[in-house]
Design an enzyme around this catalytic site. Structure first.
Site, PDB file in Angstrom:
ATOM      1  N   HIS A  93       0.817  -1.211   0.000  1.00 41.99           N
ATOM      2  CA  HIS A  93       0.000   0.000   0.000  1.00 41.99           C
ATOM      3  C   HIS A  93       0.856   1.270   0.000  1.00 41.99           C
ATOM      4  O   HIS A  93       0.350   2.352  -0.294  1.00 41.99           O
ATOM      5  CB  HIS A  93      -1.003  -0.006   1.161  1.00 41.99           C
ATOM      6  CG  HIS A  93      -0.448   0.308   2.509  1.00 41.99           C
ATOM      7  ND1 HIS A  93      -0.151  -0.659   3.441  1.00 41.99           N
ATOM      8  CD2 HIS A  93      -0.154   1.488   3.112  1.00 41.99           C
ATOM      9  CE1 HIS A  93       0.286  -0.090   4.554  1.00 41.99           C
ATOM     10  NE2 HIS A  93       0.291   1.218   4.377  1.00 41.99           N
ATOM     11  N   ASP A 125       0.112  -7.425   1.508  1.00 49.12           N
ATOM     12  CA  ASP A 125       0.554  -6.048   1.732  1.00 49.12           C
ATOM     13  C   ASP A 125       2.073  -5.958   1.753  1.00 49.12           C
ATOM     14  O   ASP A 125       2.660  -5.271   2.590  1.00 49.12           O
ATOM     15  CB  ASP A 125      -0.035  -5.467   3.016  1.00 49.12           C
ATOM     16  CG  ASP A 125       0.096  -3.942   3.055  1.00 49.12           C
ATOM     17  OD1 ASP A 125       0.207  -3.344   1.975  1.00 49.12           O
ATOM     18  OD2 ASP A 125       0.093  -3.370   4.160  1.00 49.12           O
ATOM     19  N   SER A 202       4.536   2.506   7.965  1.00 51.34           N
ATOM     20  CA  SER A 202       4.202   1.411   7.051  1.00 51.34           C
ATOM     21  C   SER A 202       5.419   0.901   6.301  1.00 51.34           C
ATOM     22  O   SER A 202       6.149   1.670   5.664  1.00 51.34           O
ATOM     23  CB  SER A 202       3.173   1.874   6.017  1.00 51.34           C
ATOM     24  OG  SER A 202       1.895   1.955   6.559  1.00 51.34           O
TER      25      SER A 202
END
Length: 354
Positions: A93, A125, A202
């Site tokens: 992402h 992911d 992230s």
């Protein structure tokens, strides 16, 4: 209201999904418990024990990078870390939001490099990038997330809100939390941690006290900040990470084959996620059981409640999805289910077919 959020984007750009968690004890490869041989602290830095938080941070941080767009008008971004072969691991992402305009990798010393996406897997992911101008930093090694237990100390390193080189400490709060990286039906088991993780973390590493990567930070639970409860506002100590055992497998496949997706085991059913019944309830409707799929061939039907999978109790459809994902296509497993008040057991050969 609790919301699930992907932790992308420096000072903004939070996308819906999840984050971090993991730990582990010393392995036989590290008899003294000091971990892999990675970056030496700068000579001017005060000396700290290698297995202290400060010691681990000194050695790991140079190999943790920040990701941003080549276009300065594009906000957002995330974190990543260098692995063997001059590759960078991050979240799908993160890379998917930046790829169209070009990706810049920034090191802790201020140097930078362009990078190209080698492969990505939205269902995990995860993404792998190849550096155009690698810096002289040591690759981080993966630990074994299967060895992690609740209470193990862990460290998260990344660039929350664009603040590169941020180090936070916590523990592994729970194991095998079923989470959905795309906000949809795909679920896998994640590590849960209370180490502070926020937008921009992230793709960064969750490391154990030997400096080994046991998780890739991906998502958080957060309190809703808007009137509808749909605006994540930051860490409340409920973070999630992709376990290293899953990450290593997916990353190796992408490096070797450049695949955008990975074949995972399938049961071939649609779940009723609104049901309050304990177990995985197969939804009603003629298309809830895929024709010719694994469940169909085993005789499962819409409305059946799966209560056990391969000897493990099933509490929900999401939990069962994560259990199935842990298997390999072609595996045979025993499935216990309830239908009309009766309980039956059947052997299912998981798809998809070759």
């Amino acid at each position: 209201m609790l919301v699930v959020a992907l932790i992308a984007g420096g000072a903004g750009g939070v996308i819906g999904t999840f984050v971090t968690s993991s730990g582990g004890s010393s392995s036989s490869e590290d008899p003294e418990g000091q971990g892999p041989d990675i970056n030496e602290p700068p000579p001017e830095a005060p000396e700290r024990a290698p297995d202290s938080v400060a010691g681990v941070a000194q050695r790991v941080s140079p190999s943790v990078v920040s990701l941003r767009s080549e276009d300065p008008r594009i906000g957002g971004g995330g974190s990543g870390f260098v692995i063997e072969g001059d590759y960078v691991v991050t979240n799908d992402h993160v890379s998917s939001e930046l790829e169209a305009d070009g990706i810049i990798i920034e090191y802790s010393d201020g140097s930078s490099s362009g990078a190209d996406v080698v492969g990505s897997d939205p269902s995990s992911d995860l993404a792998v990038l190849e550096l155009e101008e690698p810096s002289e930093v040591d690759a981080l090694a993966f630990g074994d997330s299967d060895e992690a237990i609740v209470g193990d100390e862990v460290i998260a390193i990344g660039a929350p809100l664009g603040l590169a080189g941020t180090v936070t400490q916590g523990i592994i709060s729970a194991l095998d939390r079923p989470v959905s990286p795309d906000g949809g039906d795909t679920q896998f088991f994640a590590l849960q941690t209370d180490a502070a993780i926020n937008p921009g973390n992230s793709g960064g590493p969750l490391v154990d006290m030997q400096g080994r990567v046991i998780g890739v930070n991906s998502m958080i639970y957060s309190m809703g900040g808007g009137p509808l409860g749909d605006q994540p506002v930051g860490s409340i100590g409920l973070g999630f990470a992709i376990p290293s055992t899953e990450a290593e497998t997916v990353i190796a496949r992408m490096v070797d084959h450049g695949e955008e997706s990975t074949a995972y085991a399938e049961l071939g059913v649609t779940y009723d996620h609104e049901s309050t019944v304990v177990g995985a309830v197969i939804a009603d409707g003629s298309d809830a059981v895929e024709s010719g799929g694994a469940a169909d061939q085993a005789g499962l039907e819409p409305g059946d409640v799966i209560v056990s999978f391969d000897g493990r109790r099933v509490n929900s459809g999401g939990e069962l999805q994560a259990m199935v994902r842990d298997k390999t296509p072609g595996d045979e497993v025993e499935v216990e289910y309830e239908r009309g008040g009766d309980r039956e057991t059947v052997t299912v050969t998981l798809g998809p077919d070759e």
